[in-house]
Design an enzyme around this catalytic site. Structure first.
Site, mmCIF file in Angstrom:
data_model
loop_
_atom_site.group_PDB
_atom_site.id
_atom_site.type_symbol
_atom_site.label_atom_id
_atom_site.label_comp_id
_atom_site.label_asym_id
_atom_site.label_seq_id
_atom_site.Cartn_x
_atom_site.Cartn_y
_atom_site.Cartn_z
ATOM 1 N N GLU A 82 0.667 5.069 8.207
ATOM 2 C CA GLU A 82 0.130 4.193 7.101
ATOM 3 C C GLU A 82 -0.702 4.676 6.287
ATOM 4 O O GLU A 82 -1.738 5.390 6.595
ATOM 5 C CB GLU A 82 -0.443 3.024 7.824
ATOM 6 C CG GLU A 82 -0.792 1.978 6.847
ATOM 7 C CD GLU A 82 -1.462 0.470 7.532
ATOM 8 O OE1 GLU A 82 -0.938 0.189 8.700
ATOM 9 O OE2 GLU A 82 -2.333 0.031 7.226
ATOM 10 N N LYS A 266 -6.408 -5.734 14.079
ATOM 11 C CA LYS A 266 -5.266 -4.911 13.785
ATOM 12 C C LYS A 266 -5.833 -3.660 12.866
ATOM 13 O O LYS A 266 -5.484 -2.650 13.025
ATOM 14 C CB LYS A 266 -4.355 -5.590 13.219
ATOM 15 C CG LYS A 266 -3.072 -4.716 13.095
ATOM 16 C CD LYS A 266 -2.830 -3.823 11.823
ATOM 17 C CE LYS A 266 -1.491 -3.075 11.486
ATOM 18 N NZ LYS A 266 -1.363 -2.350 10.257
ATOM 19 N N ASP A 282 -2.335 7.027 26.078
ATOM 20 C CA ASP A 282 -1.617 5.796 26.225
ATOM 21 C C ASP A 282 -1.948 4.668 25.323
ATOM 22 O O ASP A 282 -2.833 4.114 25.619
ATOM 23 C CB ASP A 282 -1.324 5.484 27.390
ATOM 24 C CG ASP A 282 -0.385 4.130 27.858
ATOM 25 O OD1 ASP A 282 -0.125 3.597 26.901
ATOM 26 O OD2 ASP A 282 -0.318 3.867 28.915
ATOM 27 N N HIS A 380 -4.238 0.897 -1.842
ATOM 28 C CA HIS A 380 -3.029 1.251 -1.194
ATOM 29 C C HIS A 380 -1.845 1.743 -1.942
ATOM 30 O O HIS A 380 -0.958 2.417 -1.538
ATOM 31 C CB HIS A 380 -2.579 -0.148 -0.565
ATOM 32 C CG HIS A 380 -2.316 -0.293 0.938
ATOM 33 N ND1 HIS A 380 -3.284 -0.207 1.979
ATOM 34 C CD2 HIS A 380 -1.255 -0.092 1.637
ATOM 35 C CE1 HIS A 380 -2.822 0.033 3.273
ATOM 36 N NE2 HIS A 380 -1.392 -0.153 2.932
HETATM 37 C C1 MEV Z 1 -3.740 -3.398 7.535
HETATM 38 O O1 MEV Z 1 -3.115 -2.376 8.419
HETATM 39 C C2 MEV Z 1 -4.926 -3.671 8.175
HETATM 40 C C3 MEV Z 1 -5.569 -4.972 7.378
HETATM 41 O O2 MEV Z 1 -4.982 -5.897 7.388
HETATM 42 C C4 MEV Z 1 -6.888 -5.077 8.293
HETATM 43 C C5 MEV Z 1 -7.747 -6.471 7.652
HETATM 44 O O3 MEV Z 1 -7.180 -7.362 7.296
HETATM 45 O O4 MEV Z 1 -8.895 -6.263 8.324
HETATM 46 C C6 MEV Z 1 -6.064 -4.306 5.812
#
Ligand code: MEV
Length: 428
Positions: A82, A266, A282, A380
């Site tokens: 990513e 995430k 892992d 991004h």
């Molecule tokens: C994207 O990979 C991760 C985000 O969505 C985390 C977040 O929203 O805090 C940008």
């Protein structure tokens, strides 16, 4: 390690980056050779690792800069597909340096093995018997891994839980607490649990069913905190106070709402997993543990916290189960994983856990800072546009040219990229 602050690193060619990273970490340049696929995992090694191997899957490997963790400079290898993750972590680590970097610590490396005991008529009596024979049971578990025992690991405790109600009625669960030292621990714990089964059956008269490690490694926690001086958060038209408050408001959202918490976490795992993967650990185990830990109160919530201290600085903290090892499994076999550990100067699993949790917190800050200000897409865009350009069939110089056009058009989609490519080809 002289420094992890390597300005202009991104402008160098890949080979030069590896050279500079090696030099700054105090390792020989050739020790970063396994970062290239040709010197990484071989087909023969892969064939020994899994069944039906047909090849090797590659990921980009980047280096996060600027990390100061427990006063130690660290260059952190991250394996991830990513865009913006490595840059985000590096930038936030730079801001954190101004407040002294990351202060991380870990608990003892205690893992939990679970043994399910069925067909018991008197669960309370069975529990009493197991407690009475605790020392004997622990010493059998110790025999499962004499090497680990020699290194100071081995069984630590036994806990017995009665499950009063389930789909199959009541049963007993034995928790074996096992110190796995520098290993991830799954093999040691699973072996110990399997070894204990006959003894537990003969003591209780029950039937042992599952014997397996728990991935909710809540006895093996890595935690970290960092202070970001409020002034360093300012950029463009955004004063530091506004950015700080925006980050705290974003955290409040994740703290209360599971839909947001999943995405917030995430973002943390973007950083965590990338280092876990780069070191051959892992990542499914780490993911499972993190999310189970995030719901330990009964409500899924943020793994991190963000507050302001009395000086007005932003203070972040993160706590996460961290079952990673530096011996055994892929960490030992995979040349790239070994080179990654070597570059970081990691000598214990605890040290690795401290680095991983610090990167997780930095990554979380990068996401919240962007979300609380200009949004995530701007940063991004350019790298994402390059990926889209490649997917549309661009190569060589055309990749950069097409990516720039996509950003200008503010339409970063493969179909649009294909259209542009076609129109350029027609003009030729
Ligand atoms: C994207 O990979 C991760 C985000 O969505 C985390 C977040 O929203 O805090 C940008």
């Amino acid at each position: 390690m002289k420094t992890s602050r390597l300005s202009g690193f991104y402008k160098l060619a890949m080979e030069e980056r590896r050279q500079l990273a090696a030099q700054s970490a105090g390792v020989m340049p050739e020790e970063t050779a396994p970062f290239l696929p040709a010197n990484g995992l071989s087909a023969v090694e892969a064939d020994h690792m899994i069944e039906n191997a047909v090849g090797i899957y590659s990921l980009p490997l980047g280096i996060a800069l600027n990390f100061l963790i427990n006063d130690r400079e660290v260059l952190v290898p991250m394996a991830i597909e990513e865009p913006s993750v490595v840059a985000g972590a590096s930038f936030m680590a730079k801001l954190a340096r101004a407040g002294g970097g990351f202060k991380a610590k870990v608990s003892e490396p205690h893992m939990i093995g679970q043994i399910q005991v069925l067909d018991l008529t008197d669960l309370r009596r069975a529990k009493e018997i197991l407690i009475e024979h605790k020392q004997e049971i622990l010493s059998i578990a110790d025999q499962a891994d004499p090497v680990l025992k020699k290194l100071g690991g081995g069984s630590r405790d036994l806990e017995i839980n009665i499950i009063e109600e389930s789909k199959i009625g009541a049963f007993l669960v034995v928790h074996l607490i096992y110190d796995v030292r520098d290993a991830m621990g799954a093999n040691a714990v699973n072996t110990a649990c399997e070894k204990l089964a006959p003894q537990i059956e003969s003591l209780t008269g029950g039937r042992v069913h599952l014997r397996i490690l728990s991935n909710l490694a809540d006895r093996r926690i890595a935690s970290v905190s960092t202070r970001i001086p409020v002034g360093t958060l300012a950029f463009g038209d955004y004063p530091g106070e506004k950015v700080r408050d925006g980050i705290i408001e974003a955290y409040a959202f994740a703290e209360i709402d599971p839909y947001r918490a999943a995405t917030h976490n995430k973002g943390i795992m973007n950083g965590v997993d990338a280092v876990v993967i780069a070191t051959g650990n892992d990542w499914r185990a780490i993911e499972a543990g993190a999310h189970a830990y995030a719901v330990r109160s009964g409500r899924y919530t943020s793994l991190s916290t963000w507050t302001a201290n009395s000086d007005g600085d932003l203070v972040g903290a993160l706590e996460i189960p961290m079952a990673v090892g530096i011996i055994g499994g892929a960490t030992k076999v995979h040349p790239t994983a070994r080179a990654a550990l070597h570059l970081m100067g990691v000598t214990s699993a605890s040290q690795l856990a401290e680095i991983i949790v610090s990167v997780g917190l930095a990554q979380n800050l990068a996401a919240l800072r962007a979300l609380a200000t200009e949004g995530i897409q701007r940063g991004h865009m350019s790298l994402h546009a390059r990926q889209v350009a490649v997917a549309a069939g661009a190569s060589g110089d055309m990749i950069g040219k097409l990516a720039t056009q996509l950003v200008i058009d503010k339409v970063i989609r493969v179909d649009h990229a294909v259209e542009i490519l076609k129109s350029w080809q027609q003009k030729k």
